[in-house]
Design a protein around this motif. Structure first.
Motif, PDB file in Angstrom:
ATOM      1  N   ASN A  58      -5.579   4.135   5.717  1.00  0.00           N
ATOM      2  CA  ASN A  58      -5.330   5.196   4.815  1.00  0.00           C
ATOM      3  C   ASN A  58      -5.969   6.196   6.119  1.00  0.00           C
ATOM      4  OD1 ASN A  58      -4.362   3.692   3.169  1.00  0.00           O
ATOM      5  ND2 ASN A  58      -6.078   3.175   2.191  1.00  0.00           N
ATOM      6  N   HIS A  59      -4.927   6.916   5.875  1.00  0.00           N
ATOM      7  CA  HIS A  59      -4.966   8.604   6.949  1.00  0.00           C
ATOM      8  C   HIS A  59      -6.110   9.394   6.201  1.00  0.00           C
ATOM      9  CE1 HIS A  59      -4.428  12.260   9.051  1.00  0.00           C
ATOM     10  NE2 HIS A  59      -5.402  11.781   9.998  1.00  0.00           N
ATOM     11  N   LEU A  60      -7.698   9.592   6.477  1.00  0.00           N
ATOM     12  CA  LEU A  60      -8.546  10.552   5.273  1.00  0.00           C
ATOM     13  C   LEU A  60      -8.439  11.749   6.229  1.00  0.00           C
ATOM     14  CD1 LEU A  60     -11.540   7.613   5.372  1.00  0.00           C
ATOM     15  CD2 LEU A  60      -9.592   8.441   4.018  1.00  0.00           C
ATOM     16  N   GLY A  61      -7.659  12.213   6.794  1.00  0.00           N
ATOM     17  CA  GLY A  61      -8.174  13.649   8.090  1.00  0.00           C
ATOM     18  C   GLY A  61      -9.080  13.781   8.223  1.00  0.00           C
ATOM     19  N   GLU A  62      -8.340  14.559   9.298  1.00  0.00           N
ATOM     20  CA  GLU A  62      -9.879  15.135  10.463  1.00  0.00           C
ATOM     21  C   GLU A  62      -9.858  13.532  11.365  1.00  0.00           C
ATOM     22  OE1 GLU A  62     -12.951  16.489   9.045  1.00  0.00           O
ATOM     23  OE2 GLU A  62     -12.247  17.819   7.773  1.00  0.00           O
ATOM     24  N   GLU A  63      -8.512  13.380  11.639  1.00  0.00           N
ATOM     25  CA  GLU A  63      -8.538  12.245  12.555  1.00  0.00           C
ATOM     26  C   GLU A  63      -9.697  10.616  12.095  1.00  0.00           C
ATOM     27  OE1 GLU A  63     -10.007  14.512  15.883  1.00  0.00           O
ATOM     28  OE2 GLU A  63      -8.027  14.938  16.537  1.00  0.00           O
ATOM     29  N   ARG A  64      -9.925  10.382  11.119  1.00  0.00           N
ATOM     30  CA  ARG A  64     -10.554   9.180  10.138  1.00  0.00           C
ATOM     31  C   ARG A  64      -9.591   8.659   9.265  1.00  0.00           C
ATOM     32  NH1 ARG A  64     -13.786  11.529   6.874  1.00  0.00           N
ATOM     33  NH2 ARG A  64     -15.437  10.070   6.782  1.00  0.00           N
ATOM     34  N   PHE A  65     -10.002   7.492   9.189  1.00  0.00           N
ATOM     35  CA  PHE A  65      -9.037   6.527   9.186  1.00  0.00           C
ATOM     36  C   PHE A  65      -9.860   5.368   8.125  1.00  0.00           C
ATOM     37  CE2 PHE A  65      -6.909   8.475  13.200  1.00  0.00           C
ATOM     38  CZ  PHE A  65      -5.442   8.323  12.350  1.00  0.00           C
ATOM     39  N   GLU A  66      -9.915   4.957   7.188  1.00  0.00           N
ATOM     40  CA  GLU A  66      -9.996   3.401   6.612  1.00  0.00           C
ATOM     41  C   GLU A  66      -9.180   2.571   7.038  1.00  0.00           C
ATOM     42  OE1 GLU A  66     -11.239   2.352   1.978  1.00  0.00           O
ATOM     43  OE2 GLU A  66      -9.317   2.999   2.167  1.00  0.00           O
ATOM     44  N   VAL A  67     -10.155   1.225   7.603  1.00  0.00           N
ATOM     45  CA  VAL A  67      -9.226   0.756   7.837  1.00  0.00           C
ATOM     46  C   VAL A  67      -9.563  -0.809   6.677  1.00  0.00           C
ATOM     47  CG1 VAL A  67      -8.584  -1.140   9.775  1.00  0.00           C
ATOM     48  CG2 VAL A  67      -8.273   1.430   9.911  1.00  0.00           C
ATOM     49  N   ILE A  68      -8.875  -1.525   6.277  1.00  0.00           N
ATOM     50  CA  ILE A  68      -8.859  -2.016   5.323  1.00  0.00           C
ATOM     51  C   ILE A  68      -8.530  -3.698   5.234  1.00  0.00           C
ATOM     52  CG2 ILE A  68      -9.311  -3.267   2.631  1.00  0.00           C
ATOM     53  CD1 ILE A  68      -8.744  -0.095   1.913  1.00  0.00           C
ATOM     54  N   LEU A  69      -9.495  -4.803   6.078  1.00  0.00           N
ATOM     55  CA  LEU A  69      -8.804  -6.478   6.246  1.00  0.00           C
ATOM     56  C   LEU A  69      -9.112  -6.819   4.844  1.00  0.00           C
ATOM     57  CD1 LEU A  69      -8.586  -8.667   7.844  1.00  0.00           C
ATOM     58  CD2 LEU A  69     -10.664  -8.249   8.811  1.00  0.00           C
ATOM     59  N   THR A  70      -8.278  -7.937   4.344  1.00  0.00           N
ATOM     60  CA  THR A  70      -8.017  -8.492   3.046  1.00  0.00           C
ATOM     61  C   THR A  70      -7.999  -9.436   3.122  1.00  0.00           C
ATOM     62  OG1 THR A  70      -7.445  -6.864   1.981  1.00  0.00           O
ATOM     63  CG2 THR A  70      -7.134  -8.973   1.030  1.00  0.00           C
ATOM     64  N   ILE A  71      -8.720 -10.555   3.405  1.00  0.00           N
ATOM     65  CA  ILE A  71      -8.411 -12.341   3.343  1.00  0.00           C
ATOM     66  C   ILE A  71      -9.326 -12.789   2.176  1.00  0.00           C
ATOM     67  CG2 ILE A  71     -10.276 -14.217   4.525  1.00  0.00           C
ATOM     68  CD1 ILE A  71     -11.024 -12.475   6.228  1.00  0.00           C
ATOM     69  N   THR A  72      -8.045 -13.571   2.192  1.00  0.00           N
ATOM     70  CA  THR A  72      -7.507 -14.109   0.515  1.00  0.00           C
ATOM     71  C   THR A  72      -7.647 -15.931   0.538  1.00  0.00           C
ATOM     72  OG1 THR A  72      -6.137 -12.298  -0.661  1.00  0.00           O
ATOM     73  CG2 THR A  72      -5.870 -14.848  -1.474  1.00  0.00           C
ATOM     74  N   MET A  73      -8.711 -16.481  -0.230  1.00  0.00           N
ATOM     75  CA  MET A  73      -8.861 -17.660   0.829  1.00  0.00           C
ATOM     76  C   MET A  73      -8.422 -18.516  -0.815  1.00  0.00           C
ATOM     77  SD  MET A  73     -10.490 -20.532   0.335  1.00  0.00           S
ATOM     78  CE  MET A  73     -11.759 -20.677  -0.526  1.00  0.00           C
ATOM     79  N   HIS A  74      -7.673 -19.352  -0.773  1.00  0.00           N
ATOM     80  CA  HIS A  74      -6.984 -20.529  -2.059  1.00  0.00           C
ATOM     81  C   HIS A  74      -7.368 -21.789  -1.269  1.00  0.00           C
ATOM     82  CE1 HIS A  74      -4.492 -17.642  -4.515  1.00  0.00           C
ATOM     83  NE2 HIS A  74      -4.522 -17.263  -2.785  1.00  0.00           N
ATOM     84  N   ALA A  75      -8.667 -22.767  -2.253  1.00  0.00           N
ATOM     85  CA  ALA A  75      -9.355 -24.185  -2.287  1.00  0.00           C
ATOM     86  C   ALA A  75      -8.667 -24.747  -2.895  1.00  0.00           C
ATOM     87  CB  ALA A  75     -10.139 -24.285  -2.159  1.00  0.00           C
ATOM     88  N   LYS A  76      -7.474 -25.973  -2.830  1.00  0.00           N
ATOM     89  CA  LYS A  76      -6.635 -26.460  -3.676  1.00  0.00           C
ATOM     90  C   LYS A  76      -7.040 -28.391  -3.130  1.00  0.00           C
ATOM     91  CE  LYS A  76      -2.847 -22.928  -4.954  1.00  0.00           C
ATOM     92  NZ  LYS A  76      -1.583 -23.234  -4.130  1.00  0.00           N
ATOM     93  N   SER A  77      -6.829 -28.977  -4.448  1.00  0.00           N
ATOM     94  CA  SER A  77      -6.762 -30.138  -4.652  1.00  0.00           C
ATOM     95  C   SER A  77      -5.815 -31.089  -3.803  1.00  0.00           C
ATOM     96  CB  SER A  77      -7.148 -30.731  -6.025  1.00  0.00           C
ATOM     97  OG  SER A  77      -6.142 -30.883  -6.179  1.00  0.00           O
ATOM     98  N   ALA A  78      -5.441 -32.371  -3.572  1.00  0.00           N
ATOM     99  CA  ALA A  78      -5.026 -32.769  -3.050  1.00  0.00           C
ATOM    100  C   ALA A  78      -3.097 -32.605  -3.896  1.00  0.00           C
ATOM    101  CB  ALA A  78      -4.738 -34.743  -2.518  1.00  0.00           C
ATOM    102  N   ALA A  79      -3.650 -32.772  -5.077  1.00  0.00           N
ATOM    103  CA  ALA A  79      -2.906 -32.670  -5.996  1.00  0.00           C
ATOM    104  C   ALA A  79      -2.006 -31.282  -6.005  1.00  0.00           C
ATOM    105  CB  ALA A  79      -3.177 -33.378  -7.435  1.00  0.00           C
ATOM    106  N   GLY A  80      -2.963 -30.260  -5.550  1.00  0.00           N
ATOM    107  CA  GLY A  80      -2.200 -29.180  -5.658  1.00  0.00           C
ATOM    108  C   GLY A  80      -3.012 -28.104  -6.838  1.00  0.00           C
ATOM    109  N   ALA A  81      -3.800 -28.824  -7.563  1.00  0.00           N
ATOM    110  CA  ALA A  81      -4.707 -28.514  -8.285  1.00  0.00           C
ATOM    111  C   ALA A  81      -5.567 -27.125  -7.757  1.00  0.00           C
ATOM    112  CB  ALA A  81      -6.017 -28.747  -9.522  1.00  0.00           C
ATOM    113  N   THR A  82      -6.282 -25.759  -8.106  1.00  0.00           N
ATOM    114  CA  THR A  82      -6.496 -24.503  -7.494  1.00  0.00           C
ATOM    115  C   THR A  82      -8.538 -24.745  -8.127  1.00  0.00           C
ATOM    116  OG1 THR A  82      -4.472 -22.883  -8.036  1.00  0.00           O
ATOM    117  CG2 THR A  82      -7.301 -22.350  -7.375  1.00  0.00           C
ATOM    118  N   LEU A  83      -8.784 -24.891  -7.121  1.00  0.00           N
ATOM    119  CA  LEU A  83     -10.283 -25.031  -7.422  1.00  0.00           C
ATOM    120  C   LEU A  83     -11.371 -24.242  -6.631  1.00  0.00           C
ATOM    121  CD1 LEU A  83     -10.416 -28.733  -4.499  1.00  0.00           C
ATOM    122  CD2 LEU A  83     -10.422 -28.864  -7.108  1.00  0.00           C
ATOM    123  N   THR A  84     -10.095 -23.178  -6.436  1.00  0.00           N
ATOM    124  CA  THR A  84     -11.648 -22.066  -5.874  1.00  0.00           C
ATOM    125  C   THR A  84     -10.413 -21.368  -5.189  1.00  0.00           C
ATOM    126  OG1 THR A  84     -13.539 -20.885  -5.515  1.00  0.00           O
ATOM    127  CG2 THR A  84     -12.320 -22.532  -3.696  1.00  0.00           C
TER     128      THR A  84
END
Length: 162
Positions: A58-84
């Motif tokens: 996101n450009h904040l003006g005056e040569e300043r930028f906010e950079v956002i790094l999003t990490i989404t982690m899904h842990a699933k069982s062998a059967a496909g059930a969401t664990l976390t």
């Protein structure tokens, strides 16, 4: 070279040097879900891990930028059930000047997330441990390769199946 007038007449002004400054690093958002707790703790922990990484600036003006790094982690069982599910948005405010638009785009998509990644990795790991799960040590990410691949995909002609 750029020319400008000074009080003493005409003179040469050196171009502004490139600048890259990290002003602040912060957690913008984080969440943790364990929909199968407490049953999940009665099983052997052998999840299938799926991780998504996204960045935005996101450009904040005056040569300043906010950079956002999003990490989404899904842990699933062998059967496909969401664990976390863990999501962390690690952000930083950067002052960047003197780059052409292509250079700026690359720095915002590669160098800035590369700086933020170790912090985001620690947030994800900490949330997992605090949630009662084993530590999750995310492998390093090559943001330059990801950026280059995204450029190639945008430039590739659309293939139509008949």
């Amino acid at each position: 070279m750029a020319q400008s007038e000074s009080a003493g007449g005409e003179g040469l002004v050196a171009p502004q040097p490139n600048e890259f400054t990290l002003e602040r690093i912060y957690v913008r958002d984080s969440s943790f879900e364990s929909p199968r707790a407490p049953e999940v703790f009665q099983q052997q922990w052998q999840p299938n891990i799926q991780m998504d990484i996204n960045t935005r600036a996101n450009h904040l003006g005056e040569e300043r930028f906010e950079v956002i790094l999003t990490i989404t982690m899904h842990a699933k069982s062998a059967a496909g059930a969401t664990l976390t599910i863990v999501e962390a948005q690690q952000a930083g405010i950067f002052r960047i000047r003197g780059l052409n638009p292509d250079q700026l785009r690359r720095v915002l998509a590669t160098h800035c997330p590369g700086i933020l990644f170790p912090y985001a990795r620690e947030v994800v790991d900490s949330l997992m441990v605090k949630g009662g799960f084993p530590a999750l040590q995310l492998a390093p990410v090559n943001f330059d390769a990801m950026f280059d691949e995204a450029i190639k995909q945008r430039q590739a002609p659309d293939v139509v199946q008949h």
